[in-house]
Design a protein around this motif. Structure first.
Motif, PDB file in Angstrom:
ATOM      1  N   THR A 289      42.666  31.298  38.614  1.00  0.00           N
ATOM      2  CA  THR A 289      41.863  31.017  37.426  1.00  0.00           C
ATOM      3  C   THR A 289      41.470  29.548  37.350  1.00  0.00           C
ATOM      4  O   THR A 289      40.302  29.204  37.122  1.00  0.00           O
ATOM      5  N   GLU A 290      42.424  28.651  37.544  1.00  0.00           N
ATOM      6  CA  GLU A 290      42.144  27.227  37.437  1.00  0.00           C
ATOM      7  C   GLU A 290      41.251  26.752  38.574  1.00  0.00           C
ATOM      8  O   GLU A 290      40.332  25.941  38.376  1.00  0.00           O
TER       9      GLU A 290
ATOM     10  N   ILE B  17      33.047  28.985  39.702  1.00  0.00           N
ATOM     11  CA  ILE B  17      32.721  30.327  40.181  1.00  0.00           C
ATOM     12  C   ILE B  17      33.454  31.342  39.318  1.00  0.00           C
ATOM     13  O   ILE B  17      34.362  31.013  38.552  1.00  0.00           O
ATOM     14  N   ASN B  18      33.059  32.578  39.430  1.00  0.00           N
ATOM     15  CA  ASN B  18      33.700  33.659  38.708  1.00  0.00           C
ATOM     16  C   ASN B  18      35.074  33.946  39.309  1.00  0.00           C
ATOM     17  O   ASN B  18      35.271  33.820  40.529  1.00  0.00           O
ATOM     18  N   GLU B  19      36.025  34.327  38.457  1.00  0.00           N
ATOM     19  CA  GLU B  19      37.381  34.607  38.963  1.00  0.00           C
ATOM     20  C   GLU B  19      37.382  35.735  39.986  1.00  0.00           C
ATOM     21  O   GLU B  19      38.176  35.731  40.934  1.00  0.00           O
ATOM     22  N   ARG B  20      36.498  36.707  39.790  1.00  0.00           N
ATOM     23  CA  ARG B  20      36.437  37.822  40.741  1.00  0.00           C
ATOM     24  C   ARG B  20      36.014  37.329  42.123  1.00  0.00           C
ATOM     25  O   ARG B  20      36.529  37.786  43.144  1.00  0.00           O
TER      26      ARG B  20
ATOM     27  N   ARG C 193      39.032  35.810  43.780  1.00  0.00           N
ATOM     28  CA  ARG C 193      39.972  36.830  44.269  1.00  0.00           C
ATOM     29  C   ARG C 193      39.464  37.481  45.542  1.00  0.00           C
ATOM     30  O   ARG C 193      40.238  37.768  46.464  1.00  0.00           O
ATOM     31  N   GLU C 194      38.165  37.720  45.618  1.00  0.00           N
ATOM     32  CA  GLU C 194      37.611  38.334  46.823  1.00  0.00           C
ATOM     33  C   GLU C 194      37.688  37.381  48.013  1.00  0.00           C
ATOM     34  O   GLU C 194      37.937  37.801  49.147  1.00  0.00           O
ATOM     35  N   TRP C 195      37.456  36.076  47.765  1.00  0.00           N
ATOM     36  CA  TRP C 195      37.615  35.109  48.852  1.00  0.00           C
ATOM     37  C   TRP C 195      39.052  35.086  49.365  1.00  0.00           C
ATOM     38  O   TRP C 195      39.296  35.016  50.559  1.00  0.00           O
TER      39      TRP C 195
END
Length: 410
Positions: free
Chosen positions: A36-37, A44-47, A50-52
């Protein structure tokens, strides 16, 4: 500070890829930032983050993350990237841990431990557990490099605690057991006895002072297997009561007052110190034997005088080897009303507590040294020091504490 790109509109050739953002995101993650941070700082978006980090999913199957995980060659006993992909896919299909383990030819505990160590709570909720195979592989790779910094070397307070007790001739196992008692709420003050031995013996670690090796009971500078004790088979002309006739109550150590005894001898058998160990409490008494008092004609008298100082409930039996110093065992029994039982030839394990204590005493009275030079006061001080050490077999109480409890109860 990373500057968030303002122009993200479509350009010639389609939407511009976030190459610099992705690089900055992984730099922040490597520094310990959460998803998140890191996403907030990069913009960028949190999603996306996570995908990266974890890889994209399509048709319930995992694809590689934006930064491929390293795939070092590892021994077969370690889970591979392919194994972790299989675990992740089967967990999404609600398969059990035992079923996954059977499919991979692994122990169920291996799979369970992998999920627990390399999984993460889903959005911080510990009741919902997420397992990401590429992130799990990265965590596993990060833990694998050797050598790792030792706990003793990183914690100066722990190192000073261990060194101070080694100088007082505590064993590593006694130190490891005492740490939770002295620091019940400090998990940093925990170490196993094997870690202490490694810090002393393994070259190049430098976590404990090398000279402390000489404070160990054996005094060895390196490890080597135990050798068999020297075997002696002297015989008496007078009848002996063998250990096979000793009452069963002696063997279970439930009743105090049963003692084991022996001599530690100097060079040429010209000097000696008598040792008595109570089987229930491991309490030690040392016999001062000056001017040949360890010879058979005098020894039973010194032994009788020492035993007669004990309370009656602590004078039940004495177990000895077949050393010639006990030739007067009959006179000793008549003087103390205390039976003597003799071990079988070459069977030191039948007096295990006494043999162990004699090994401890050799740290104070090295083999080959003249034992007649030690005064009665010095022997009392050595016995007091040993009786003040915590013992594993006593639940880490000291022999003095256990004896005091028995005396108070009686």
């Amino acid at each position: 500070m990373f500057e968030i790109r303002k122009d993200r509109a479509k350009a010639l050739g389609g939407r511009r890829r976030l190459v610099r953002e992705r690089e900055e995101y992984f730099l922040l993650v490597d520094q310990g930032y959460g998803n998140t941070e890191a996403c907030r700082l990069v913009g960028i978006n949190e999603r996306t983050g996570r995908e990266w980090r974890n890889g994209r999913t399509a048709k319930d199957r995992f694809r590689a993350p934006a930064r491929p995980a390293s795939a070092p060659v590892v021994p077969s006993r370690f889970l591979t990237q392919a194994d972790r992909l299989h675990v992740a896919d089967r967990l999404r299909e609600k398969a059990t841990v035992r079923a996954i383990a059977a499919e991979l030819g692994r122990s169920p505990s291996t799979i369970s431990r992998e999920i627990r160590r390399n999984g993460i709570p889903l959005r911080g909720d510990t009741s919902r557990w997420a397992y990401r195979p590429y992130a799990a592989q990265a965590r596993s790779d990060a833990r694998r490099p050797r050598p790792k910094p030792g706990r003793i070397g990183q914690n100066s307070r722990l190192r000073d605690y261990i060194q101070e007790r080694l100088t007082r001739r505590w064993s590593p196992e006694q130190i490891a057991a005492q740490l939770p008692r002295d620091f019940p709420d400090d998990l940093e003050m925990r170490v196993t006895h094997e870690t202490i031995y490694q810090a002393l013996y393994v070259q190049g670690r430098g976590e404990l002072r090398r000279e402390l090796v000489h404070a160990l009971r054996t005094g060895r500078t390196r490890r080597k297997p135990h050798r068999h004790a020297a075997r002696r088979q002297p015989r008496f002309a007078t009848p002996m009561v063998m250990i096979s006739e000793r009452p069963a109550e002696v063997a279970d150590r439930a009743i105090p007052g049963h003692w084991e005894g022996d001599l530690i001898v100097g060079p040429g058998h010209r000097s000696a110190i008598g040792t008595l160990v109570e089987r229930s409490t491991r309490y030690l008494m040392l016999l001062h034997l000056p001017n040949g008092a360890h010879k058979a004609e005098h020894f039973h008298q010194v032994l009788a005088r020492t035993i007669q100082t004990l309370p009656s409930q602590f004078k039940r039996s004495l177990t000895w080897d077949q050393g010639t110093e006990m030739a007067g065992h009959g006179a000793f029994t008549m003087a103390t009303d205390m039976p003597v039982y003799f071990c079988d030839p070459a069977s030191p394990w039948q007096r295990g507590s006494n043999e162990n204590t004699n090994g401890l005493l050799r740290q104070y009275f090295p083999k080959g040294s003249d034992l007649s030079s030690h005064s009665l006061e010095h022997l009392a001080a050595v016995a007091a020091e040993l009786n003040g050490r915590p013992r594993k077999t006593l639940g880490w109480e000291t022999p003095a504490e256990r004896l005091a409890k028995l005396l108070a109860a009686s």
